[in-house]
Each structure stands twice: as C-alpha cells, then as structure tokens.
Design a protein around this motif. Structure first.
Motif, PDB file in Angstrom:
ATOM      1  N   LEU A 119       0.848  -1.178   0.000  1.00  0.00           N
ATOM      2  CA  LEU A 119       0.000   0.000   0.000  1.00  0.00           C
ATOM      3  C   LEU A 119       0.887   1.232   0.000  1.00  0.00           C
ATOM      4  N   ARG A 120       0.528   2.216  -0.818  1.00  0.00           N
ATOM      5  CA  ARG A 120       1.219   3.508  -0.868  1.00  0.00           C
ATOM      6  C   ARG A 120       0.176   4.607  -0.785  1.00  0.00           C
ATOM      7  N   VAL A 121       0.515   5.688  -0.079  1.00  0.00           N
ATOM      8  CA  VAL A 121      -0.355   6.849   0.029  1.00  0.00           C
ATOM      9  C   VAL A 121       0.337   8.020  -0.658  1.00  0.00           C
ATOM     10  N   PHE A 122      -0.405   8.687  -1.533  1.00  0.00           N
ATOM     11  CA  PHE A 122       0.135   9.777  -2.350  1.00  0.00           C
ATOM     12  C   PHE A 122      -0.551  11.093  -2.024  1.00  0.00           C
ATOM     13  N   ALA A 123       0.240  12.150  -1.928  1.00  0.00           N
ATOM     14  CA  ALA A 123      -0.277  13.506  -1.812  1.00  0.00           C
ATOM     15  C   ALA A 123      -0.300  14.070  -3.226  1.00  0.00           C
ATOM     16  N   GLY A 124      -1.492  14.324  -3.735  1.00  0.00           N
ATOM     17  CA  GLY A 124      -1.617  14.859  -5.076  1.00  0.00           C
ATOM     18  C   GLY A 124      -1.557  13.796  -6.146  1.00  0.00           C
ATOM     19  N   TYR A 125      -1.667  14.274  -7.383  1.00  0.00           N
ATOM     20  CA  TYR A 125      -1.618  13.374  -8.534  1.00  0.00           C
ATOM     21  C   TYR A 125      -1.134  14.142  -9.748  1.00  0.00           C
ATOM     22  N   ALA A 126      -0.884  13.420 -10.809  1.00  0.00           N
ATOM     23  CA  ALA A 126      -0.467  14.018 -12.083  1.00  0.00           C
ATOM     24  C   ALA A 126      -1.663  13.958 -13.024  1.00  0.00           C
ATOM     25  N   GLY A 127      -1.915  15.043 -13.719  1.00  0.00           N
ATOM     26  CA  GLY A 127      -3.049  15.071 -14.623  1.00  0.00           C
ATOM     27  C   GLY A 127      -2.711  15.740 -15.944  1.00  0.00           C
ATOM     28  N   TRP A 128      -3.336  15.267 -16.996  1.00  0.00           N
ATOM     29  CA  TRP A 128      -3.164  15.810 -18.344  1.00  0.00           C
ATOM     30  C   TRP A 128      -4.542  16.031 -18.931  1.00  0.00           C
ATOM     31  N   ARG A 148       5.125  -3.301 -13.363  1.00  0.00           N
ATOM     32  CA  ARG A 148       5.139  -4.495 -12.520  1.00  0.00           C
ATOM     33  C   ARG A 148       4.556  -4.084 -11.172  1.00  0.00           C
ATOM     34  N   ASP A 149       3.872  -4.993 -10.517  1.00  0.00           N
ATOM     35  CA  ASP A 149       3.312  -4.673  -9.202  1.00  0.00           C
ATOM     36  C   ASP A 149       4.388  -4.161  -8.257  1.00  0.00           C
ATOM     37  N   ASP A 150       5.573  -4.748  -8.335  1.00  0.00           N
ATOM     38  CA  ASP A 150       6.662  -4.345  -7.446  1.00  0.00           C
ATOM     39  C   ASP A 150       7.114  -2.907  -7.685  1.00  0.00           C
ATOM     40  N   ASP A 151       6.885  -2.362  -8.882  1.00  0.00           N
ATOM     41  CA  ASP A 151       7.256  -0.969  -9.145  1.00  0.00           C
ATOM     42  C   ASP A 151       6.511  -0.030  -8.213  1.00  0.00           C
ATOM     43  N   LEU A 152       5.271  -0.359  -7.923  1.00  0.00           N
ATOM     44  CA  LEU A 152       4.430   0.525  -7.120  1.00  0.00           C
ATOM     45  C   LEU A 152       4.761   0.485  -5.642  1.00  0.00           C
ATOM     46  N   ILE A 153       5.412  -0.569  -5.209  1.00  0.00           N
ATOM     47  CA  ILE A 153       5.707  -0.716  -3.782  1.00  0.00           C
ATOM     48  C   ILE A 153       7.192  -0.980  -3.535  1.00  0.00           C
ATOM     49  N   SER A 154       8.023  -0.482  -4.424  1.00  0.00           N
ATOM     50  CA  SER A 154       9.466  -0.684  -4.306  1.00  0.00           C
ATOM     51  C   SER A 154       9.987  -0.141  -2.975  1.00  0.00           C
ATOM     52  N   PRO A 155      10.795  -0.921  -2.253  1.00  0.00           N
ATOM     53  CA  PRO A 155      11.350  -0.421  -0.998  1.00  0.00           C
ATOM     54  C   PRO A 155      12.417   0.666  -1.218  1.00  0.00           C
ATOM     55  N   GLN A 156      12.887   0.811  -2.462  1.00  0.00           N
ATOM     56  CA  GLN A 156      13.868   1.842  -2.795  1.00  0.00           C
ATOM     57  C   GLN A 156      13.344   2.660  -3.982  1.00  0.00           C
ATOM     58  N   PRO A 157      12.313   3.465  -3.755  1.00  0.00           N
ATOM     59  CA  PRO A 157      11.685   4.180  -4.863  1.00  0.00           C
ATOM     60  C   PRO A 157      12.605   5.172  -5.564  1.00  0.00           C
ATOM     61  N   GLU A 158      13.601   5.679  -4.863  1.00  0.00           N
ATOM     62  CA  GLU A 158      14.501   6.659  -5.481  1.00  0.00           C
ATOM     63  C   GLU A 158      15.388   6.046  -6.563  1.00  0.00           C
ATOM     64  N   THR A 159      15.468   4.721  -6.632  1.00  0.00           N
ATOM     65  CA  THR A 159      16.248   4.070  -7.689  1.00  0.00           C
ATOM     66  C   THR A 159      15.359   3.517  -8.814  1.00  0.00           C
ATOM     67  N   LEU A 160      14.050   3.715  -8.694  1.00  0.00           N
ATOM     68  CA  LEU A 160      13.098   3.106  -9.622  1.00  0.00           C
ATOM     69  C   LEU A 160      13.263   3.590 -11.060  1.00  0.00           C
ATOM     70  N   TRP A 161      13.547   4.871 -11.271  1.00  0.00           N
ATOM     71  CA  TRP A 161      13.703   5.387 -12.636  1.00  0.00           C
ATOM     72  C   TRP A 161      14.773   4.593 -13.377  1.00  0.00           C
ATOM     73  N   ARG A 162      15.920   4.417 -12.748  1.00  0.00           N
ATOM     74  CA  ARG A 162      17.003   3.662 -13.386  1.00  0.00           C
ATOM     75  C   ARG A 162      16.652   2.178 -13.527  1.00  0.00           C
TER      76      ARG A 162
END
Length: 185
Positions: A119-128, A148-162
């Motif tokens: 589970l992740r909680v987000f402040a705000g969203y992106a819209g187009w 991938r499901d794991d992308d959404l709950i990665s324990p190291q989100p700051e490395t996800l882009w790479r």
C-alpha cells in the motif's frame, strides 16, 4: 504512438527531454486515460512526511518506506492510496485500476492484515488534459512501458527510474548513465 486504451495501468518514464520540474526522472503509474485526458501518480518520489502524521490508522498497512509520496503537482492537499491485492479477494473499498493494483478508499474500513501485499499513500496526482499526454509522447518526453506490481511498492523508490529503464530491451537502457546535471559533465 500508443493508443489510449493501452495506457491505463502502464508506466510513463520521464526521458532526459524533461530537464526540470516535478516530472524530472519520474515514473508515473497511469490510473486512467481516455479522451478527456489522463491521470496518474508519481511512484518514485517519497516525501519527508510520515503517513502516521496525516493518516495514523493507515501507517501500519503501508510498506517501507512508510512515508507519503509526492503523487504529482495537482491537488497536493488531497491523498489517494494505491494497494496491490495479495490474492483474488480484494478488501472492501478497493477498486481495480489494472491487474492487482487498485485505488483504496481512505475513508472506508481498514483492510484486514494480508489482503494487500502493498500500500502507498500519495499527496496529489499528475493530470493531463485532452490530447496533452499524446502531445508530450510525440515530443519524446515520456517512454511508455509495462508496469510491474513491485514498481508501485518498491522499498527503494529513489532508484526506480534507473531500474525500470535498465530492464528495457532497447537502447533506452543507456539513459541510466545520463548525468543528473549534463552541464556539469
């Protein structure tokens, strides 16, 4: 060019064409995409705020890091949650977005332990707006890839882009070596 009905549930990965702003090196999970526009959340931007500070009842259900995420520049004073179901029986208040990923009603009952694998909680969203995302895709600002499901709950989100770029099968993998500040190169 991607067609609209294929983008929901996929990731937008910012290309080096986005040189600044809230989408710099962002990974966005698309929740919706149709003729009226698109909506998603940035999944790799943890904030300093703990979930416990704003939604204390939910803090025990959020996986590490247990913080709020910057979901995007729209409605930063609102929160939304994404949950990945653990099995075929989703919790009350969970609405499927794509596969095992869905929106979780933060005003509803808390999920029972084990119903969600993350589970992740987000402040705000992106819209187009209408055709805005399509124009940005045509300009080369975004790469569309499978989530991938794991992308959404990665324990190291700051490395996800790479990480997301590295698993691609073409030359976009080389963007992972693109310097943070090309002018300092």
């Amino acid at each position: 060019m991607e067609t609209m009905d294929t983008l929901r549930g996929r990731l937008l990965v910012a290309t080096p064409a986005i040189e600044s702003g809230p989408f710099l090196r962002s990974v966005v999970f698309l929740l919706d995409h149709d003729a009226d526009g698109a909506l998603g959340v940035i999944v790799n931007r943890p904030l300093e705020s703990d979930v416990d500070d704003v939604l204390p009842d939910w803090a025990g259900l959020v996986n590490a890091p247990v913080c709020l995420f910057d979901g995007g520049p729209v409605a930063m004073d609102s929160a939304l949650a994404l949950g990945v179901v653990a099995d075929d029986a989703p919790p009350v208040g969970w609405r499927q977005m794509a596969g095992r990923v869905g929106l979780v009603d933060l005003d509803g009952p808390l999920p029972v332990h084990g119903e969600l694998s993350g589970l992740r909680v987000f402040a705000g969203y992106a819209g187009w707006g209408p055709d805005q995302l399509e124009a940005e895709l045509a300009e080369g600002a975004w790469l569309v890839v499978d989530a991938r499901d794991d992308d959404l709950i990665s324990p190291q989100p700051e490395t996800l882009w790479r990480e997301v770029l590295r698993r691609q099968q073409d030359d976009v993998r080389f963007w992972t070596t693109f310097p943070d500040d090309p002018s300092a190169n």
